[in-house]
Design an enzyme around this catalytic site. Sequence first.
Site, PDB file in Angstrom:
ATOM      1  N   ASP A 148      -3.322   2.561  -5.752  1.00 41.24           N
ATOM      2  CA  ASP A 148      -2.213   2.567  -4.695  1.00 41.24           C
ATOM      3  C   ASP A 148      -2.062   1.243  -3.802  1.00 41.24           C
ATOM      4  OD1 ASP A 148      -3.939   3.025  -2.718  1.00 41.24           O
ATOM      5  OD2 ASP A 148      -2.620   4.041  -1.703  1.00 41.24           O
ATOM      6  N   GLU A 149      -2.718   0.200  -4.342  1.00 43.13           N
ATOM      7  CA  GLU A 149      -2.737  -0.964  -3.704  1.00 43.13           C
ATOM      8  C   GLU A 149      -2.655  -2.282  -4.402  1.00 43.13           C
ATOM      9  OE1 GLU A 149      -5.718  -2.034  -0.417  1.00 43.13           O
ATOM     10  OE2 GLU A 149      -5.811   0.252  -0.599  1.00 43.13           O
ATOM     11  N   ASP A 155       0.722  -1.263   0.065  1.00 51.92           N
ATOM     12  CA  ASP A 155      -0.028  -0.123   0.065  1.00 51.92           C
ATOM     13  C   ASP A 155       0.836   1.233  -0.124  1.00 51.92           C
ATOM     14  OD1 ASP A 155      -1.747   2.014   0.571  1.00 51.92           O
ATOM     15  OD2 ASP A 155      -2.678   1.156   2.171  1.00 51.92           O
TER      16      ASP A 155
HETATM   17  P1  TTP Z   1      -5.632   5.594   0.695  1.00 50.97           P
HETATM   18  O1  TTP Z   1      -4.667   4.375   0.584  1.00 50.97           O
HETATM   19  O2  TTP Z   1      -6.610   5.106   1.564  1.00 50.97           O
HETATM   20  O3  TTP Z   1      -4.756   6.613   1.543  1.00 50.97           O
HETATM   21  P2  TTP Z   1      -3.272   7.407   1.314  1.00 50.97           P
HETATM   22  O4  TTP Z   1      -2.379   6.384   0.406  1.00 50.97           O
HETATM   23  O5  TTP Z   1      -3.425   8.674   0.840  1.00 50.97           O
HETATM   24  O6  TTP Z   1      -2.718   7.248   2.621  1.00 50.97           O
HETATM   25  P3  TTP Z   1      -2.148   6.148   3.570  1.00 50.97           P
HETATM   26  O7  TTP Z   1      -0.641   6.268   3.762  1.00 50.97           O
HETATM   27  O8  TTP Z   1      -2.884   6.292   4.744  1.00 50.97           O
HETATM   28  O9  TTP Z   1      -2.190   4.731   2.616  1.00 50.97           O
HETATM   29  O10 TTP Z   1      -5.792   5.964  -0.675  1.00 50.97           O
HETATM   30  C1  TTP Z   1      -5.021   6.172  -1.722  1.00 50.97           C
HETATM   31  C2  TTP Z   1      -5.527   7.351  -2.601  1.00 50.97           C
HETATM   32  O11 TTP Z   1      -6.715   7.636  -2.745  1.00 50.97           O
HETATM   33  C3  TTP Z   1      -5.316   8.650  -1.786  1.00 50.97           C
HETATM   34  O12 TTP Z   1      -3.844   8.923  -1.688  1.00 50.97           O
HETATM   35  C4  TTP Z   1      -6.065   9.635  -2.345  1.00 50.97           C
HETATM   36  C5  TTP Z   1      -7.123   8.985  -2.679  1.00 50.97           C
HETATM   37  N1  TTP Z   1      -8.663   8.919  -1.874  1.00 50.97           N
HETATM   38  C6  TTP Z   1      -9.482   9.973  -2.167  1.00 50.97           C
HETATM   39  O13 TTP Z   1      -9.280  10.551  -3.060  1.00 50.97           O
HETATM   40  N2  TTP Z   1     -10.634  10.129  -1.338  1.00 50.97           N
HETATM   41  C7  TTP Z   1     -10.472   9.190  -0.232  1.00 50.97           C
HETATM   42  O14 TTP Z   1     -11.562   9.596   0.760  1.00 50.97           O
HETATM   43  C8  TTP Z   1      -9.497   8.213   0.245  1.00 50.97           C
HETATM   44  C9  TTP Z   1      -9.545   7.410   1.391  1.00 50.97           C
HETATM   45  C10 TTP Z   1      -8.549   8.171  -0.570  1.00 50.97           C
HETATM   46 CA    CA Z   2      -2.065   4.225   0.333  1.00 52.93          CA
END
Ligand code: TTP
Ligand code: CA
Length: 368
Positions: free
Chosen positions: A110-111, A10
């Site tokens: 991103d996963e 992730d």
């Molecule tokens: P996530 O993997 O949930 O969050 P993240 O990568 O920003 O942070 P973390 O370090 O906790 O993993 O989501 C991936 C991307 O998806 C995030 O960068 C932006 C987008 N996103 C949105 O646009 N709206 C949202 O509500 C969420 C949860 C994510």
């Molecule tokens: Ca992430």
Amino acid sequence: MTQRIVIHADLDYFYAQCEEIVRPELRGKPVVVCVYSGRTAESGVVSTSNYEARKYGVKAGIPIAYAKKMLASVQATFLAMNMTLYEEVSSRIMKMLRTYGDSFEKVSIDEAYLDISNLAEGNFDKAREIAIQVKEEILQKEQVTCSIGVAPNKLLAKMASDYRKPDGLTILQQGGGEIIKFIEPLPVNKIPGVGKKVEEKLNEIHVRTIEELAQVDPIYLIEKFGKNLGNYLFQASRGEDNDPVKDREQPTQLSRIATLKQNSRDPQEILPLLNILASSVLEKLNEEKMESKSVSVIVILTDLSIHTKSVTLESPTKDFDTIAERAKSLLERFVESMPNAVIRRVGIRLSSLQKRAGQTDIVTFLQA
Ligand code: TTP
Ligand code: CA
């Protein structure tokens, strides 16, 4: 049989991290990526923020105006989303990740899951080395940090990657009671797919931790949550999951197009067909267990010219009303913008598709 070993990778604070790559001067200071709705200069919500901004309480989903207040005392940067950049960085990283796994499943921008059972020869020490190598390669080539979980199945790998962030590496090895020790104290909402509703229902029966969940009679869980979700919760409480890492391409867009019975430029006449197309494309979206961040209406005029109008949504959706409503206003805008246009065919396209976040297949199926 080789011990199964799965990686869940992730990428950390992904959109904000992409912004730091192109503007290194932002590193170490709060960065907030915003979905501006356009109504006023500040209306909209936070898409994500880097960890410096999170220290002040700024996180995905809160209004931009709140985030500005929270960060009023520091020098913070607010940026509009730049999806093209994020998709480019993501696709290079996914390509790199794919080479490590016996099989590879992209879950969202991103996963991803990787099955490394063969590569690691069923050995968790080797798996750790592989995970470290993955992290180093992504960091060196793309300046991006990620958090990785390594475990005997997808469920645990996902819970492990979530455990230590950012730049984490958590390994849950089979045997020695390590897995049970890890999951027991966690709150039930750490189980992928357990959202607010399921959490509340579990709290009603005084189940807050996974340890408490493991003590509930599976027959009772099935009665309360239905067969699929009940079974899933029962297995998850034991750290069990047989879902394979699915090595297949996900569609990047879905569309449906059809010819009107009669040429028209009256939205009232065109909307019934557009709604049918919307429900048909949603059926496919549900089948793929995905959601969409962008809706387009395609119109083909009597002169056979093709026109498209699109809108990016604030958050990904699988909701019929949201999609139908956006399609309707796109169609109306199109008709207004072309006073002489007469429409022959009409279509709908969902793009910027992603796997429904944080949900295993069975749960997305249940919530579809
Ligand atoms: P996530 O993997 O949930 O969050 P993240 O990568 O920003 O942070 P973390 O370090 O906790 O993993 O989501 C991936 C991307 O998806 C995030 O960068 C932006 C987008 N996103 C949105 O646009 N709206 C949202 O509500 C969420 C949860 C994510
Ligand atoms: Ca992430």
